[in-house]
Design an enzyme around this catalytic site. Structure first.
Site, short mmCIF file in Angstrom:
data_model
loop_
_atom_site.label_atom_id
_atom_site.label_comp_id
_atom_site.label_asym_id
_atom_site.label_seq_id
_atom_site.Cartn_x
_atom_site.Cartn_y
_atom_site.Cartn_z
N HIS A 1 -68.32 -14.97 22.06
CA HIS A 1 -69.20 -14.27 22.99
C HIS A 1 -70.22 -13.51 22.17
O HIS A 1 -69.88 -12.58 21.44
CB HIS A 1 -68.38 -13.32 23.87
CG HIS A 1 -67.39 -14.03 24.75
ND1 HIS A 1 -67.72 -14.50 26.00
CD2 HIS A 1 -66.10 -14.38 24.53
CE1 HIS A 1 -66.65 -15.11 26.53
NE2 HIS A 1 -65.66 -15.06 25.65
N LEU A 2 -71.49 -13.92 22.29
CA LEU A 2 -72.53 -13.28 21.49
C LEU A 2 -73.25 -12.17 22.28
O LEU A 2 -74.06 -11.44 21.70
CB LEU A 2 -73.55 -14.31 20.99
CG LEU A 2 -72.99 -15.34 19.99
CD1 LEU A 2 -74.07 -16.32 19.56
CD2 LEU A 2 -72.40 -14.64 18.76
N ARG A 3 -72.99 -12.08 23.54
CA ARG A 3 -73.43 -10.97 24.40
C ARG A 3 -74.93 -10.87 24.64
O ARG A 3 -75.36 -9.99 25.38
CB ARG A 3 -72.95 -9.62 23.84
CG ARG A 3 -71.45 -9.51 23.64
CD ARG A 3 -70.70 -9.62 24.92
NE ARG A 3 -69.29 -9.28 24.75
CZ ARG A 3 -68.30 -9.80 25.47
NH1 ARG A 3 -68.56 -10.70 26.40
NH2 ARG A 3 -67.05 -9.42 25.26
N ASN B 1 -57.48 -11.07 27.55
CA ASN B 1 -57.11 -11.99 28.62
C ASN B 1 -57.34 -13.42 28.18
O ASN B 1 -58.47 -13.75 27.82
CB ASN B 1 -57.94 -11.70 29.88
CG ASN B 1 -57.43 -12.45 31.09
OD1 ASN B 1 -56.27 -12.83 31.16
ND2 ASN B 1 -58.30 -12.68 32.05
N ASN C 1 -71.19 -16.05 29.70
CA ASN C 1 -71.01 -14.87 30.55
C ASN C 1 -71.84 -13.70 30.07
O ASN C 1 -71.36 -12.59 29.88
CB ASN C 1 -69.53 -14.49 30.67
CG ASN C 1 -68.88 -14.17 29.34
OD1 ASN C 1 -69.30 -14.67 28.30
ND2 ASN C 1 -67.86 -13.32 29.37
N ASP D 1 -62.36 -16.70 20.36
CA ASP D 1 -62.66 -15.94 21.59
C ASP D 1 -63.18 -14.55 21.22
O ASP D 1 -62.83 -13.54 21.83
CB ASP D 1 -61.43 -15.83 22.50
CG ASP D 1 -61.79 -15.39 23.93
OD1 ASP D 1 -60.87 -15.20 24.73
OD2 ASP D 1 -62.99 -15.23 24.21
N ASP E 1 -66.04 -19.43 31.58
CA ASP E 1 -65.14 -18.56 30.82
C ASP E 1 -65.30 -17.07 31.13
O ASP E 1 -66.40 -16.55 31.18
CB ASP E 1 -65.34 -18.74 29.31
CG ASP E 1 -64.34 -17.90 28.52
OD1 ASP E 1 -64.78 -17.03 27.76
OD2 ASP E 1 -63.12 -18.10 28.70
N HIS F 1 -66.76 -5.43 22.21
CA HIS F 1 -66.92 -4.32 23.17
C HIS F 1 -67.17 -3.06 22.36
O HIS F 1 -66.58 -2.87 21.31
CB HIS F 1 -65.68 -4.13 24.03
CG HIS F 1 -65.40 -5.25 24.97
ND1 HIS F 1 -66.22 -5.56 26.03
CD2 HIS F 1 -64.40 -6.16 24.99
CE1 HIS F 1 -65.73 -6.61 26.67
NE2 HIS F 1 -64.63 -7.01 26.06
N HIS G 1 -61.23 -21.97 31.31
CA HIS G 1 -60.50 -20.70 31.29
C HIS G 1 -59.54 -20.76 32.46
O HIS G 1 -59.97 -20.74 33.61
CB HIS G 1 -61.49 -19.53 31.43
CG HIS G 1 -60.86 -18.20 31.73
ND1 HIS G 1 -60.87 -17.16 30.83
CD2 HIS G 1 -60.19 -17.73 32.81
CE1 HIS G 1 -60.24 -16.11 31.36
NE2 HIS G 1 -59.83 -16.42 32.55
#
Lengths: 430, 324
Positions: free
Chosen positions: A62-64, A278, A94, A305, A152, A309, A179
């Protein structure tokens, strides 16, 4: 610029190589891999005592960016990737907004082209807004450059919609990364449901939440002849279901993350939110089953994964913290400690699960040191011990359960397209 | 038995799971000496004079808060109540920021009640002040279990070998969990009794017997601890009606007839008369409910006293460079 990597143990499972050889790089490509290369090069890298392998490929990060650049950006995330030995990543959609249309895919490709330290493959969303209600335009997403699709972070709960998605993926040559979670069963759970969650007074996530959907979606895929890849497998039942499906010829592949191999639900006891993810950490039996799955090929790939955060989001009550931990920079040592040191896998097998297999599953180049291949190379010191310190973390976010751990196995050098991006275990400045 | 050598070394009191048998006995022993204070004309000792205690309550509670406040005042401490609704926590201040602000006021002890399990554990790591858990989510309510055990010991002379049954919504009860830890560590044999849906997964691994049959739980029990049926929480989902619960699990004089004559009946309060137990039982000769309340002050005095005088160097909490 020509580079000569001298005297390292070249482990290239894609080409059945595991012996001391030299590697010659020219024009960003592998020119030769053989013993005692005599040719001169402008730069020589002494790799004696090291392992020389194809650069790793993380098929789940996840590179955000766009939207949560406070947590991570393509720039910082790919720096973290190369720091961890990854020369390519597949990033999840996402983001805010979600990557659910060709325009967004193109925008992200532009950002990656400008800012990335390694190859970035784009995973687009299955449904519009990842809301699970309406299929995105999968043909257009493929055309815009997506290599796979996934919602995902969420599951496609509606089985009919999932079936349609699988059929569309088959038609347009897109991999569906799944997912697997039944929200009705996971509810407001924050960790694995069992004795530990009971004594901690926390709501538990029932295991059936994962494996019931693994089962459902493998069957749906088989019914329409589509390939399906199961993301972040965490429990023994899922491993069993995937194994049985593979035996009967289903086109299923699967991944697990290093934290599921190193940690169990007991690690949550301190209420450290860097143990909250999760699917959740499970029990010792599940760790055993995941390792067996990696050994017998039921689980093809290791994918981190990587889920950044910020401190302020994670430094809160366990119930309130977002799920997820970073993982790009610890994948290699943690996997080596859990799998190679324990003789579950050989180095060659581990490297295959980190490079050759993800490349094959995604259908992207990489995972090989054959002559002519792009020179994406990682050089590892398998004996080097070090303490994983917070201030050495390249990622913008520091939410790792391994900070403060003594790790063994360090990524010392990385070349992307023949250019050194990591030297002496440090990411080069621009 | 806590011997002379048992010394309290913990900065915080977060739960009974984390205490040894000797540490639990030390609290009970200390509570015994403080109980004497509460019977004096002038109910005060200077043990915590000059120390400041803040009651940080994120969940409503008049009784536990009052009990802690009285305990602190009888030790001569200064007490501040932080009414969460009125303070900046509602403006979105994080738990840790709140804790740090309190610490900056040089508060010695934070008595904390929170609806999230583990909140005191997290706060304790981030502040140098002592944290005393006054109830966190479903996790622990250590001083409640300690006063329950203190009361039992007073009435029956021992805990070792006693058969104690805890009855009610076990799944969502921090009182149950703390009691299970405390009682089993002191050698009691514990049974938990609840409707099936309210028996949590893996509870047997805490060293207890679990049953949904009240008669089974009552047979041979020396004491029962009857929990509040918390209709304001999730528990209502599993049970059709209050009347239904009373019929199947309510403690009535009739039920007590099949028990040991001197069976001790406890309840953490406040009682839902006619739901967990009948008024007859609540007010009857087997009930020690009011004594529990009295003992609560002594037990909380002991808890505050011990953490304030913890012997080992304080763990956790940020320290400034060059501090003594």
């Amino acid at each position: 610029m020509r580079y000569l990597i001298k005297g390292g143990r070249v482990i290239d499972p894609a080409n059945s190589v595991d012996e001391v050889r030299d590697v010659l790089i020219a024009d960003g490509k592998i020119a030769a891999v053989s013993q005692n290369i005599a040719e001169k090069a402008e730069q020589t890298i002494d790799a004696s005592g090291m392992i020389v392998a194809p650069g790793f490929i993380d098929m789940h990060v996840h590179l955000r960016e766009p939207g949560r650049e406070d947590k991570e950006t393509v720039r910082s995330g790919t720096r973290a990737a190369v720091h961890g030995g990854f020369t390519a990543v597949a990033c999840m959609p996402n983001t805010e907004p979600a990557i659910d249309s060709p325009g967004r895919v193109r925008e992200l490709r532009e950002i990656a082209g400008r800012d990335s330290s390694c190859a970035v493959h784009i995973v687009a969303a299955i449904t519009e807004g990842r809301a699970g209600k309406k299929l995105a335009d999968l043909a257009a997403l493929k055309e815009a450059g997506a290599v796979a699709v996934s919602d995902d972070g969420s599951s496609v709960e509606d089985a009919g919609l999932m079936r349609s998605a699988l059929e569309a993926c088959k038609k347009h040559g897109l991999l569906l990364i799944d997912h697997c979670e039944d929200r009705a069963l996971s509810g407001k759970g924050v960790m694995n449901k069992g004795f530990i969650s009971t004594k901690m007074g926390l709501r538990g996530i029932a295991r059936e939440s994962e494996y019931s959907i693994v089962e459902r979606d493998i069957r749906l895929a088989a019914a329409c002849g589509a390939a399906i890849h199961i993301a972040h497998v965490s429990c023994k039942e899922s491993v069993g279901i995937i194994r049985a499906a593979r035996r009967s010829g289903a086109r299923v592949t699967a991944e697990t993350a290093p934290h599921y191999l190193a940690l169990t639900e007991a690690c949550c006891e301190s209420y450290d939110t860097n143990t909250k993810m999760n699917p959740p950490l499970r029990g010792a039996d599940d760790v055993r089953a995941l390792k067996e799955g990696l050994a017998d090929g039921t689980i093809d790939a290791i994918a981190t994964d990587h889920a950044p955060h910020t401190d302020s989001e994670k430094d809160v009550e366990f119930d309130l913290a977002p799920f997820g931990v970073i993982g790009l920079e610890t994948a290699l040592p943690v996997s080596a400690m859990e799998l190679v040191e324990t003789k579950v896998l050989t180095w060659s097998q581990l490297i295959a699960r980190l490079s050759q297999n993800p490349a094959k599953i995604l259908g992207v180049p990489g995972g090989s040191l054959a002559a002519g291949a792009r020179a994406d190379i990682v050089i590892i010191d398998p004996a080097k011990k070090y303490v994983y310190a917070r201030d050495s973390v390249e990622s913008k976010s520091k939410n790792s359960p391994f900070i403060g751990w003594e790790l063994q196995g360090r990524v010392m050098s990385v070349l992307v397209a023949g250019k050194p991006v990591v030297t002496g275990a440090r990411v080069a400045e621009e | 038995m806590a011997n002379q050598k048992t010394v309290w070394t913990k900065k915080d009191l977060l739960g009974l799971e984390y205490l040894s048998r000797e540490e639990i006995e030390l609290i009970l022993y200390t509570a015994g000496s403080f109980k004497e204070v509460t019977t004096r004309q002038i109910k005060k000792v200077p043990a915590l004079r000059g120390k400041t205690v803040v009651n940080l309550f994120y969940e409503p509670s008049t009784r536990t808060r009052m009990s802690f406040e009285l305990a602190a005042k009888r030790l001569s401490a200064d007490v501040i109540n932080m009414a969460v609704e009125a303070s900046s926590v509602r403006k979105g201040e994080t738990l840790i920021d709140t804790g740090r602000n309190i610490e900056a006021l040089k508060i010695d002890i934070i008595v904390m009640r929170h609806d999230c399990s583990g909140a005191p554990n997290i706060l304790a790591r981030h502040v140098g002040s002592s944290v005393v858990n006054a109830g966190d989510g479903w996790h622990e309510h250590p001083t409640q279990a300690l006063l329950d055990i203190f009361t039992l010991k007073e009435k029956l002379g021992r805990i070792e070998g006693l058969k104690v049954s805890i009855i009610g919504d076990i799944a969502h009860s921090r009182v149950a969990r703390s009691n299970i830890w405390g009682l089993t560590k002191l050698g009691a044999s514990v049974t938990v009794c609840a409707p099936e849906m309210l028996i949590p997964e893996g509870i047997a691994e805490m060293g207890v017997r679990a049953t949904s049959n009240l008669d089974e739980a009552l047979a041979g029990a020396d004491a029962i601890n009857v929990l509040r049926m918390q209709f304001e929480r999730d528990s209502a989902v599993a049970f059709p009606s209050k009347l239904e619960y009373f019929k199947q699990y309510g403690i009535t004089a009739e039920r007590l007839k099949q028990c040991k004559k001197d069976i001790i009946v406890m309840h953490p309060g406040p009682i839902n008369r006619g739901i967990e137990m009948s008024s007859e039982v609540a007010d009857g000769p087997n009930s020690v409910i009011l004594e529990q309340v009295t003992n609560g002050i002594a037990v909380r005095m002991a808890a505050l006293y011990l953490v304030a005088h913890a012997k080992a160097p304080r763990a956790a909490g940020p320290r400034k460079e060059g501090a003594a």
